[in-house]
Design an enzyme around this catalytic site. Sequence first.
Site, PDB file in Angstrom:
ATOM      1  CE1 TYR A 165       0.436   7.570   4.108  1.00  0.00           C
ATOM      2  CE2 TYR A 165       0.853   5.604   2.621  1.00  0.00           C
ATOM      3  CZ  TYR A 165      -0.037   6.259   3.377  1.00  0.00           C
ATOM      4  OH  TYR A 165      -0.991   5.804   3.904  1.00  0.00           O
ATOM      5  CB  ILE A 192       1.203   2.387  22.854  1.00  0.00           C
ATOM      6  CG1 ILE A 192       0.739   2.274  24.250  1.00  0.00           C
ATOM      7  CG2 ILE A 192      -0.185   1.830  22.094  1.00  0.00           C
ATOM      8  CD1 ILE A 192       1.864   3.222  25.153  1.00  0.00           C
ATOM      9  CG  LEU A 193      -0.315  -2.136  21.194  1.00  0.00           C
ATOM     10  CD1 LEU A 193      -1.628  -2.652  20.230  1.00  0.00           C
ATOM     11  CD2 LEU A 193      -0.620  -2.567  22.740  1.00  0.00           C
ATOM     12  CE  LYS A 205      -3.994   4.688   1.716  1.00  0.00           C
ATOM     13  NZ  LYS A 205      -2.638   4.474   1.338  1.00  0.00           N
ATOM     14  CG  ASP A 208      -1.774   1.320   1.225  1.00  0.00           C
ATOM     15  OD1 ASP A 208      -2.547   1.465   0.579  1.00  0.00           O
ATOM     16  OD2 ASP A 208      -1.362   2.139   2.265  1.00  0.00           O
ATOM     17  CG  ASN A 254      -3.531   1.344  18.695  1.00  0.00           C
ATOM     18  OD1 ASN A 254      -3.853   0.114  19.107  1.00  0.00           O
ATOM     19  ND2 ASN A 254      -4.320   2.118  18.152  1.00  0.00           N
ATOM     20  CB  SER A 255       0.953   5.642  17.215  1.00  0.00           C
ATOM     21  OG  SER A 255      -0.160   6.289  16.424  1.00  0.00           O
TER      22      SER A 255
END
Length: 342
Positions: free
Chosen positions: A61, A242-243, A86, A56, A239-240
Amino acid sequence: MSKRSFEKRRVGTTGLEVTTLGLGGASLAGIFSAVPEDQARATVRHALESGITYVDTAPQYGLGRSEHLVGEVVRGAHPRPVISTKVGRLLRPVSPERQDKGNWIDPLPFDQHYDYSYDGVMRSFEDSLQRLGLERVDILYVHDIGVATHGVEGNRPLWKQLEGGGYRALRELRDGGVIKAIGLGVNEWEVLMDAFALGDWDVFLLAGRYTLLEQTALDPFLSTCLDRRASVVIGGPFNSGILVGGDTFNYAKASEDVVRKVRAIEAVCREFGVALPAAALQFPLTHPAVCNVLPGPRSPEELDGILAWWDAPIPHELWTTLAERGLLAEGTPLPPASSTIS
């Protein structure tokens, strides 16, 4: 190197099939930190050599840089992967000293102009083909329409553009066989419910709203996708950051409530000897509407780390324990005890 054997899932009711793991092209274009072009190309090449069949990208970007880099690699690929890009932003040349670079490090010398109209969609599509150096792409997403990007008042005229002509352009391209699938690529599920009122869509790219940490998209959005036979690609599975050990959630410093929940999820993962990022990466595929998870590595080495998480076995009891402790939303689908989901 030998290619891996990834599960493939169909995109909506189309003839397209994609591997359940894909490659996102945003990070490769240098968001927040620079990525050397040779490293970016090597990452795309490594993904294809590893057996990933979905890549993608988007005009936004790197303000054109990602499409150029992706195109340089996939033009020589046999077989060619499924490519999505897109529409909704047109790039206009600007002198570097006047450029709004946003969070892009060393983007190409363009500014972005929002246009979701019939002519804007057609122009964006043709411009993307030229930047990619390809005669076709497979999936077109309407990019970043909605109040999260434009605000309530700012979104109204842009939605009218999509409603008044942009959707028709997408339908003409798909129904004429020029592309194979249409959808939206956004960070908020609510606008996707509005999109269903416009007509039929094949696939949605939703970032951050159906993850191990957050399942706000579960109902009514994902349930409606099942009813309407639309697929979902999950972007932003970490999630940006945090995980994966970071402190950022939704592009901002995580709140204490978010940090506490992450710690609770991580504690369950430790009980079963599973790395938190592995569980985060594999979790979205537990939902039958999801056809692909789309992380964005910056290097072949980062991709190898993702592949290791992808291969990690996840005991069924990990998912049931998360549910029992209230760490997953009620109604979250869990895989059968004997299945693997990657």
